[in-house]
Enzyme design. Structure first.
Site, PDB file in Angstrom:
ATOM      1  N   GLY A 295       0.731  -1.250   0.050  1.00  0.00           N
ATOM      2  CA  GLY A 295       0.004  -0.089   0.149  1.00  0.00           C
ATOM      3  C   GLY A 295       0.944   1.239  -0.130  1.00  0.00           C
ATOM      4  O   GLY A 295       2.119   1.202   0.388  1.00  0.00           O
TER       5      GLY A 295
ATOM      6  N   GLN B 110       3.218   9.910   1.749  1.00  0.00           N
ATOM      7  CA  GLN B 110       4.560   9.200   1.425  1.00  0.00           C
ATOM      8  C   GLN B 110       5.532   9.394   0.294  1.00  0.00           C
ATOM      9  O   GLN B 110       6.483   8.834   0.193  1.00  0.00           O
ATOM     10  CB  GLN B 110       4.248   7.755   1.872  1.00  0.00           C
ATOM     11  CG  GLN B 110       3.650   7.319   2.806  1.00  0.00           C
ATOM     12  CD  GLN B 110       3.340   5.676   2.819  1.00  0.00           C
ATOM     13  OE1 GLN B 110       2.329   5.177   2.374  1.00  0.00           O
ATOM     14  NE2 GLN B 110       4.540   4.895   3.400  1.00  0.00           N
TER      15      GLN B 110
ATOM     16  N   CYS C 282       5.864  -0.100   7.637  1.00  0.00           N
ATOM     17  CA  CYS C 282       5.642   1.045   6.858  1.00  0.00           C
ATOM     18  C   CYS C 282       6.782   1.204   5.922  1.00  0.00           C
ATOM     19  O   CYS C 282       7.951   1.534   6.513  1.00  0.00           O
ATOM     20  CB  CYS C 282       5.223   2.168   7.818  1.00  0.00           C
ATOM     21  SG  CYS C 282       4.781   3.663   6.710  1.00  0.00           S
ATOM     22  N   LEU C 283       6.608   1.787   4.586  1.00  0.00           N
ATOM     23  CA  LEU C 283       7.573   2.313   3.877  1.00  0.00           C
ATOM     24  C   LEU C 283       8.385   3.640   4.314  1.00  0.00           C
ATOM     25  O   LEU C 283       9.606   3.697   4.048  1.00  0.00           O
ATOM     26  CB  LEU C 283       7.279   2.357   2.515  1.00  0.00           C
ATOM     27  CG  LEU C 283       6.668   1.067   1.654  1.00  0.00           C
ATOM     28  CD1 LEU C 283       5.990   1.368   0.450  1.00  0.00           C
ATOM     29  CD2 LEU C 283       7.770   0.058   1.658  1.00  0.00           C
TER      30      LEU C 283
ATOM     31  N   HIS D 182      -4.613   1.065   7.333  1.00  0.00           N
ATOM     32  CA  HIS D 182      -3.172   1.691   7.545  1.00  0.00           C
ATOM     33  C   HIS D 182      -3.138   2.862   6.321  1.00  0.00           C
ATOM     34  O   HIS D 182      -2.625   4.065   6.891  1.00  0.00           O
ATOM     35  CB  HIS D 182      -2.092   0.621   6.988  1.00  0.00           C
ATOM     36  CG  HIS D 182      -0.792   1.260   7.316  1.00  0.00           C
ATOM     37  ND1 HIS D 182       0.157   0.917   8.066  1.00  0.00           N
ATOM     38  CD2 HIS D 182       0.173   1.933   6.420  1.00  0.00           C
ATOM     39  CE1 HIS D 182       1.302   1.134   8.207  1.00  0.00           C
ATOM     40  NE2 HIS D 182       1.288   2.003   7.167  1.00  0.00           N
ATOM     41  N   GLU D 183      -3.657   2.701   5.187  1.00  0.00           N
ATOM     42  CA  GLU D 183      -3.326   3.622   4.362  1.00  0.00           C
ATOM     43  C   GLU D 183      -4.027   5.089   4.527  1.00  0.00           C
ATOM     44  O   GLU D 183      -3.830   6.184   4.305  1.00  0.00           O
ATOM     45  CB  GLU D 183      -3.295   3.347   2.966  1.00  0.00           C
ATOM     46  CG  GLU D 183      -2.505   2.241   2.530  1.00  0.00           C
ATOM     47  CD  GLU D 183      -1.155   2.473   2.590  1.00  0.00           C
ATOM     48  OE1 GLU D 183      -0.792   3.811   2.737  1.00  0.00           O
ATOM     49  OE2 GLU D 183      -0.199   1.574   3.012  1.00  0.00           O
TER      50      GLU D 183
ATOM     51  N   HIS E   3      -2.945   7.257   7.107  1.00  0.00           N
ATOM     52  CA  HIS E   3      -1.828   8.002   6.592  1.00  0.00           C
ATOM     53  C   HIS E   3      -2.497   9.295   5.916  1.00  0.00           C
ATOM     54  O   HIS E   3      -1.811  10.552   6.227  1.00  0.00           O
ATOM     55  CB  HIS E   3      -1.170   7.387   5.188  1.00  0.00           C
ATOM     56  CG  HIS E   3       0.085   6.834   5.696  1.00  0.00           C
ATOM     57  ND1 HIS E   3       1.379   7.379   6.167  1.00  0.00           N
ATOM     58  CD2 HIS E   3       0.521   5.276   5.297  1.00  0.00           C
ATOM     59  CE1 HIS E   3       2.161   6.388   6.623  1.00  0.00           C
ATOM     60  NE2 HIS E   3       1.804   5.165   5.974  1.00  0.00           N
TER      61      HIS E   3
END
Length: 166
Positions: free
Chosen positions: A51, A56, A95-96, A137-138, A141
């Site tokens: 995702g 991000q 998480c990226l 999660h997204e 963000h």
């Protein structure tokens, strides 16, 4: 043999202000948005994520994508909102924007969302398990909420078995 050129965007790392602020709603569903979505997909795949949210890659916009490699394929969400949740699951998350950091996070096991696709059409989607986790999660963000605020316990790399970053 011409293909489309991949556009890999730079991932914004924590701490960065944009990761902790609420994003602006998408109002224009145009070619620029389509290009952003395509770039986000290429970036997510390049960094082995499941995702990616617009902040991000440094964009202040309520845009997120999720692809956990299931029958749903790539889910593109503009201006998503959660309309219903139920159940509970606790699993590792990464998480990226936090490379190498993982923790146990408890989230609803079922989620129903309302969002818009790249053409501006509204849709609803229901998800359970890992897909529900990735979607939540997204969406977090987009509200400036980081998974680290929900971690009950941080995990060492060796405690992880095939955990994907979101």
């Amino acid at each position: 043999m011409g293909g489309t050129k991949l556009a890999i965007r730079k991932i914004v790392m924590h701490p960065a202000e944009i990761l902790e602020q609420s994003c602006k709603a998408v109002v224009k569903f145009d070619k620029k948005l389509a290009r952003i979505l395509d770039d986000m997909y290429d970036t997510m795949i390049e960094f082995d994520g499941v995702g990616l949210a617009a902040p991000q890659i440094g964009l202040d916009a309520r845009i997120a994508i999720v692809d956990i490699d299931d029958d749903f394929g790539t889910i593109e969400m503009m201006n998503p909102s959660i309309i219903e949740t139920s159940g509970e699951q606790t699993d590792p998350e990464g998480c990226l924007s936090f490379p190498g950091l993982y923790g146990e996070v408890t989230r609803p096991n079922y989620v129903k969302i309302k969002a818009f696709d790249r053409k501006g059409r509204e849709y609803t989607l229901e998800a359970e398990g890992f897909l529900a986790r990735a979607i939540q999660h997204e969406i977090d963000h987009l509200d400036g909420i980081l998974f680290t605020t929900k971690v009950s316990k941080y995990l060492e790399e060796e405690e992880l078995e095939g955990v994907e970053s979101e």
